[in-house]
Design an enzyme around this catalytic site. Structure first.
Site, PDB file in Angstrom:
ATOM      1  N   HIS A 161       0.811  -1.220   0.000  1.00 32.02           N
ATOM      2  CA  HIS A 161       0.000   0.000   0.000  1.00 32.02           C
ATOM      3  C   HIS A 161       0.848   1.276   0.000  1.00 32.02           C
ATOM      4  O   HIS A 161       0.305   2.375   0.019  1.00 32.02           O
ATOM      5  CB  HIS A 161      -0.929   0.022   1.227  1.00 32.02           C
ATOM      6  CG  HIS A 161      -1.835  -1.153   1.282  1.00 32.02           C
ATOM      7  ND1 HIS A 161      -1.580  -2.258   2.074  1.00 32.02           N
ATOM      8  CD2 HIS A 161      -2.982  -1.427   0.622  1.00 32.02           C
ATOM      9  CE1 HIS A 161      -2.532  -3.154   1.915  1.00 32.02           C
ATOM     10  NE2 HIS A 161      -3.402  -2.683   1.043  1.00 32.02           N
ATOM     11  N   CYS A 163      -0.595   0.616   7.062  1.00 37.19           N
ATOM     12  CA  CYS A 163      -1.570  -0.007   6.167  1.00 37.19           C
ATOM     13  C   CYS A 163      -2.623  -0.767   6.971  1.00 37.19           C
ATOM     14  O   CYS A 163      -3.706  -1.060   6.458  1.00 37.19           O
ATOM     15  CB  CYS A 163      -0.892  -0.922   5.157  1.00 37.19           C
ATOM     16  SG  CYS A 163       0.121  -2.213   5.882  1.00 37.19           S
TER      17      CYS A 163
END
Length: 181
Positions: free
Chosen positions: A74, A142
């Protein structure tokens, strides 16, 4: 910089508004810093060693080394600290090199498990010590700022090689000295 402008527009904002005009340049410069580890060689960092140790053969530990990394899934921050140890085999490395080897791997897109193993393997391959121990504890944004949104959670990973893996006394001493036992 064009890619950053596209992402700003994708987020729903106007990349031409005053507050965002310099953002693409800032993002590019920050990425140069965040991912500088791709341009450093761990072998070169660890290759300068010292043999004048008067026979020192006990554990060398650098504890609580802070780091910032980014997850490869991410591109969100991973923030934590590492403990790095090794049992010398006739030669030692300057302790700043242990912190630098952490930085080389932290300054790349990562997963924590891989980073832990990379650090231990690099030290093991270059220094050829009797053993290596690496423990990393980190918070992953994340997980804490999106997705499951679980605050206060940290992940702990370890890689133990040589006597750190084979000898329960060495493993226990290492874990006790870093406050994990």
């Amino acid at each position: 910089m064009a890619a950053v402008r596209t992402l700003l527009a994708f987020a729903g904002d106007d990349p031409d508004r005053e507050g965002l005009l310099e953002t693409p340049d800032r993002v590019v410069r920050s990425w140069d810093e965040f991912f500088a580890g791709y341009f450093e060689d761990p072998v070169e960092i660890l290759s300068r060693t010292f043999e004048e140790t008067d026979g020192y053969d006990e554990m060398v530990i650098l504890r609580d080394i802070p780091f910032n990394s980014h997850c490869e899934h991410h591109i969100r921050p991973i923030i934590g600290h590492a403990h790095i140890a090794y049992l010398p085999n006739k030669r030692v490395v300057g302790i700043s090199k242990l912190a630098r080897i952490l930085e080389v791997y932290a300054k790349r897109l990562q997963i924590q498990e891989k980073m832990t193993a990379q650090i231990a393997n690099a030290i093991n391959d270059v220094l050829a010590p009797k053993g290596v121990g690496v423990v990393i504890e980190a918070t992953h944004e994340c997980m804490t700022t999106r997705g499951v949104n679980k605050q206060g959670v940290s992940m702990v990973t370890s890689t133990l090689l040589g006597t750190f893996k084979q000898d329960p006394r060495t493993r226990s001493e290492f874990l006790r000295l870093i406050g994990r036992e």
